[in-house]
Scaffold this motif. Structure first.
Motif, PDB file in Angstrom:
ATOM      1  N   HIS A   1       0.822  -1.206   0.000  1.00 35.05           N
ATOM      2  CA  HIS A   1       0.000   0.000   0.000  1.00 35.05           C
ATOM      3  C   HIS A   1       0.860   1.261   0.000  1.00 35.05           C
TER       4      HIS A   1
ATOM      5  N   LEU B   1      -8.331   0.567  -1.912  1.00 32.59           N
ATOM      6  CA  LEU B   1      -9.102   0.996  -0.748  1.00 32.59           C
ATOM      7  C   LEU B   1     -10.190  -0.016  -0.407  1.00 32.59           C
TER       8      LEU B   1
ATOM      9  N   SER C   1      -8.539  -2.848   1.241  1.00 28.65           N
ATOM     10  CA  SER C   1      -8.077  -2.408   2.559  1.00 28.65           C
ATOM     11  C   SER C   1      -9.201  -2.446   3.588  1.00 28.65           C
ATOM     12  N   LEU C   2     -10.429  -2.198   3.134  1.00 31.72           N
ATOM     13  CA  LEU C   2     -11.573  -2.233   4.038  1.00 31.72           C
ATOM     14  C   LEU C   2     -12.119  -3.643   4.226  1.00 31.72           C
TER      15      LEU C   2
ATOM     16  N   HIS D   1      -2.053  -6.460   7.329  1.00 28.60           N
ATOM     17  CA  HIS D   1      -3.477  -6.276   7.601  1.00 28.60           C
ATOM     18  C   HIS D   1      -4.122  -7.599   8.006  1.00 28.60           C
TER      19      HIS D   1
ATOM     20  N   GLY E   1      -5.268   0.829  12.841  1.00 31.87           N
ATOM     21  CA  GLY E   1      -6.205   1.154  11.771  1.00 31.87           C
ATOM     22  C   GLY E   1      -5.938   2.509  11.152  1.00 31.87           C
ATOM     23  N   VAL E   2      -5.621   3.494  11.981  1.00 32.24           N
ATOM     24  CA  VAL E   2      -5.304   4.830  11.465  1.00 32.24           C
ATOM     25  C   VAL E   2      -4.040   4.771  10.603  1.00 32.24           C
TER      26      VAL E   2
ATOM     27  N   TRP F   1      -3.030   2.275   8.830  1.00 34.33           N
ATOM     28  CA  TRP F   1      -3.415   1.683   7.538  1.00 34.33           C
ATOM     29  C   TRP F   1      -4.078   2.715   6.631  1.00 34.33           C
ATOM     30  N   LEU F   2      -4.957   3.525   7.205  1.00 33.30           N
ATOM     31  CA  LEU F   2      -5.700   4.493   6.399  1.00 33.30           C
ATOM     32  C   LEU F   2      -4.796   5.592   5.838  1.00 33.30           C
ATOM     33  N   ILE F   3      -3.822   6.032   6.618  1.00 35.48           N
ATOM     34  CA  ILE F   3      -2.988   7.138   6.147  1.00 35.48           C
ATOM     35  C   ILE F   3      -1.814   6.670   5.301  1.00 35.48           C
ATOM     36  N   THR F   4      -1.538   5.372   5.280  1.00 38.88           N
ATOM     37  CA  THR F   4      -0.367   4.882   4.534  1.00 38.88           C
ATOM     38  C   THR F   4      -0.379   5.308   3.062  1.00 38.88           C
TER      39      THR F   4
END
Length: 338
Positions: A118, A144, A147-148, A284, A311-312, A314-317
């Protein structure tokens, strides 16, 4: 592409393979170390060997072509924009890999499991936009989505497996020794799967660069072996900070929870072998599986503050990597300008 730039791309690709093994060693061994199924040195040695063998196996099954590499990396717009300027392509590859290595080291320092894939795809997006090519938004959207969906799938599988193991344990159908043996096998499966999946990343970069330089991908056998060795060597060193996060800080793992998490992670990772083009991150998959296995014994057994921090991350990566990649390619172009 000049010979100097090509050699530099190969060297940085090997560095990325090493750092990937170092960063993601936790994916295979954190649960076995936390539950004391294996000693840390034994777990790391096993993971390193299986990462090496998995990488060799995965690469041996590939048919190396420039089209395969460009599609895997999501670099279609970037490759088209630099078709007449191989040196610019080399600079773009260096920027993307440099950003990926930086993000892996940063997240390791923070003890946060994050996806090398990612970070790479996010960096590719930033570099592509700076160069002036059209961004591959479809690839980003699929990333994305995975990722979810991936973490929820992993957590759900681990949750169900843990409940099954708890029921078997009540009837004394499974002994602790059986669980330890099974956990060793499942950890080996995760290590092998990581080698198969993540060895493709540095190899594909080298294939793109070599093809641009007029070198046939079929002649890269030595590079394939070097990538596998670099990844195995990195794994042997072990990313101890992330191992502690997954094995101790996220939840207090039992042997049964470790087994459920490893089997779930291996199952989720194997989906990439059945036509799912966007990579399913091993980081993940395992972290989510640890949460799912922990939640099966009670929601309070999971340290949700740590889970939220992961989790944060992962989202900002992808976003952070895109910004850093854009800055890095700008600096490289200035330095390489005549």
């Amino acid at each position: 592409m000049s010979a100097t730039l090509l050699v530099l791309v190969v060297v940085v690709a090997l560095v990325m393979a090493y750092v990937n093994g170092f960063h993601d060693a936790s994916n295979a061994v954190s649960t076995t170390i936390a539950t004391r199924t294996l000693r840390e040195s034994t777990a790391l040695a096993m993971a390193a060997l299986l990462n090496l063998l998995g990488a060799l196996l995965g690469m041996a099954l590939l048919v190396l072509t420039a089209d395969w590499a460009v599609h895997l990396l999501g670099m279609m717009p970037l490759a088209e924009a630099t078709a007449q300027d191989p040196d610019l392509l080399a600079m773009a590859l260096l920027a993307v890999m440099g950003t990926t290595v930086f993000w892996d080291l940063l997240t390791w320092r923070l003890g946060m499991p994050a996806s090398t894939w990612h970070a790479f795809i996010g960096a590719t997006l930033g570099v592509t936009l700076v160069i002036g090519a059209a961004a591959n938004w479809e690839r980003l959207g699929l990333l994305l989505l995975v990722s979810l969906a991936g973490p929820f799938l992993s957590a759900g599988i681990a949750f169900a497996l843990m409940h099954g193991l708890l029921r078997l344990g009540r009837h004394e159908l499974v002994q602790r020794g059986h669980l330890r043996f099974a956990q060793t096998l499942s950890a080996g499966a995760v290590a092998t799967g990581h080698g198969i999946n993540d060895s493709r990343l540095p190899l594909a970069v080298v294939v793109v660069a070599a093809s641009s330089g007029g070198i046939a991908p079929s002649s890269l056998t030595g590079i394939m072996v070097a990538v596998a060795v670099a990844m195995g060597a990195g794994t042997l060193m072990g990313g101890h900070r992330i191992i502690r996060t997954l094995g101790r800080h996220l939840t207090d793992l039992s042997v049964a929870q470790g087994l459920a998490a490893e089997v779930s992670a291996a199952t989720t990772m194997s989906l990439s072998l059945f036509g799912i083009s966007s990579p399913i991150s091993t980081s993940h998959a395992l972290a989510s599986s640890v949460v799912g296995a922990g939640a099966a014994r009670g929601l309070r057994t999971v340290r949700w503050k740590v889970a939220l921090q992961i989790g944060v991350t992962w989202l900002i990566t992808p976003l952070a990597s895109a910004v850093i990649g854009a800055a890095v390619i700008g600096v490289i172009r200035e330095l390489m300008a005549p």
